[in-house]
Design a protein around this motif. Structure first.
Motif, PDB file in Angstrom:
ATOM      1  N   GLN A  27       7.429  11.050  29.506  1.00 45.89           N
ATOM      2  CA  GLN A  27       8.656  10.287  29.704  1.00 45.89           C
ATOM      3  C   GLN A  27       9.583  10.972  30.708  1.00 45.89           C
ATOM      4  O   GLN A  27      10.238  10.303  31.506  1.00 45.89           O
ATOM      5  CB  GLN A  27       9.377  10.089  28.370  1.00 45.89           C
ATOM      6  CG  GLN A  27       8.666   9.132  27.441  1.00 45.89           C
ATOM      7  CD  GLN A  27       9.314   9.100  26.070  1.00 45.89           C
ATOM      8  OE1 GLN A  27       9.630  10.147  25.501  1.00 45.89           O
ATOM      9  NE2 GLN A  27       9.504   7.892  25.541  1.00 45.89           N
ATOM     10  N   LEU A  70       8.513   9.985  34.090  1.00 50.09           N
ATOM     11  CA  LEU A  70       8.560   8.563  34.457  1.00 50.09           C
ATOM     12  C   LEU A  70       9.518   8.326  35.614  1.00 50.09           C
ATOM     13  O   LEU A  70      10.579   8.943  35.689  1.00 50.09           O
ATOM     14  CB  LEU A  70       9.002   7.713  33.262  1.00 50.09           C
ATOM     15  CG  LEU A  70       7.967   7.413  32.199  1.00 50.09           C
ATOM     16  CD1 LEU A  70       8.614   6.624  31.052  1.00 50.09           C
ATOM     17  CD2 LEU A  70       6.795   6.636  32.774  1.00 50.09           C
ATOM     18  N   PRO A 115      12.845  13.241  25.185  1.00 46.12           N
ATOM     19  CA  PRO A 115      11.661  12.605  25.765  1.00 46.12           C
ATOM     20  C   PRO A 115      10.467  13.558  25.887  1.00 46.12           C
ATOM     21  O   PRO A 115      10.640  14.768  26.022  1.00 46.12           O
ATOM     22  CB  PRO A 115      12.127  12.164  27.155  1.00 46.12           C
ATOM     23  CG  PRO A 115      13.603  12.029  27.025  1.00 46.12           C
ATOM     24  CD  PRO A 115      14.009  13.115  26.059  1.00 46.12           C
ATOM     25  N   ILE A 128      14.197   4.827  30.019  1.00 49.33           N
ATOM     26  CA  ILE A 128      13.092   5.456  29.290  1.00 49.33           C
ATOM     27  C   ILE A 128      13.094   5.069  27.813  1.00 49.33           C
ATOM     28  O   ILE A 128      12.091   4.651  27.273  1.00 49.33           O
ATOM     29  CB  ILE A 128      13.140   6.993  29.451  1.00 49.33           C
ATOM     30  CG1 ILE A 128      12.769   7.361  30.892  1.00 49.33           C
ATOM     31  CG2 ILE A 128      12.202   7.683  28.458  1.00 49.33           C
ATOM     32  CD1 ILE A 128      13.071   8.803  31.251  1.00 49.33           C
ATOM     33  N   ASP A 129      14.256   5.245  27.155  1.00 51.61           N
ATOM     34  CA  ASP A 129      14.255   5.002  25.710  1.00 51.61           C
ATOM     35  C   ASP A 129      15.537   4.342  25.188  1.00 51.61           C
ATOM     36  O   ASP A 129      15.757   4.293  23.973  1.00 51.61           O
ATOM     37  CB  ASP A 129      13.987   6.301  24.946  1.00 51.61           C
ATOM     38  CG  ASP A 129      15.053   7.363  25.147  1.00 51.61           C
ATOM     39  OD1 ASP A 129      16.072   7.094  25.811  1.00 51.61           O
ATOM     40  OD2 ASP A 129      14.858   8.487  24.641  1.00 51.61           O
TER      41      ASP A 129
END
Length: 176
Positions: free
Chosen positions: A49, A52, A45, A170-171
């Motif tokens: 990120q 976050l 990230p 996040i991802d």
């Protein structure tokens, strides 16, 4: 957005934990594994990120967890066990989670602090022959290195669970 260049997942190796070893070897292997797991959760990230806080209303973030881990390592090994006077790295208790607006430099500083505290902790543990050696925790009194190591395992295991949830939000990455 580009991935943070200072967190290279290819250099992070989680060694197999021994299934038959003495207590010291086992505990240290599990602690090393959990430290590496936190780092793996943060590999990839961007600084934005990592900062976050996707689990509202919680202020948890991956970067905040790294900073918290640095403070925990510093407190338990440097202050409690080694008896050093060492103020908080990130201003005051609780500030480690204040990461809104993190930059590459913020992330680099967090990982440098964490790695420095892990290195200190490893050096300290390697310098003592007995995990029954005691330090002084201001609120608890005397605590053994055995207790501190067990507490750090608890701390990393709990926060790696948080890191799992954060990274997935996040991802979508899971199972790191």
């Amino acid at each position: 957005m580009t991935a943070a260049p200072f967190i290279d997942s290819s250099r992070i190796v989680r060694e197999k934990r021994p299934t038959q070893a003495n207590e010291r070897t086992s505990v240290l292997a599990f602690l090393r594994w959990h430290r590496n797991t936190l780092e793996l959760k943060c590999a990839g990230p961007t600084p934005e990120q990592l900062a976050l806080q996707p689990l509202s209303p919680s202020s948890l973030s991956l970067l905040g967890l790294v900073r918290h881990a640095a403070e925990s390592e510093r407190f338990w090994f440097r202050q409690v066990m080694a008896g050093e006077e060492a103020s908080a790295v990130f201003s005051s208790p609780g500030d480690e989670f204040d990461v809104i607006g993190a930059t590459n430099q913020t992330v680099i500083a967090a990982f440098q602090a964490w790695r420095a505290e892990v290195a200190f902790a490893d050096h300290y543990v390697n310098s003592v022959s007995d995990i029954e050696v005691t330090g002084n925790e201001p609120g608890e009194g005397p605590v053994s290195l055995r207790w501190v190591l067990t507490h750090m395992l608890e701390e990393y295991a709990r926060h790696n669970g948080h890191a799992d949830l954060l990274r997935e939000q996040i991802d979508g990455a899971v199972g790191l």
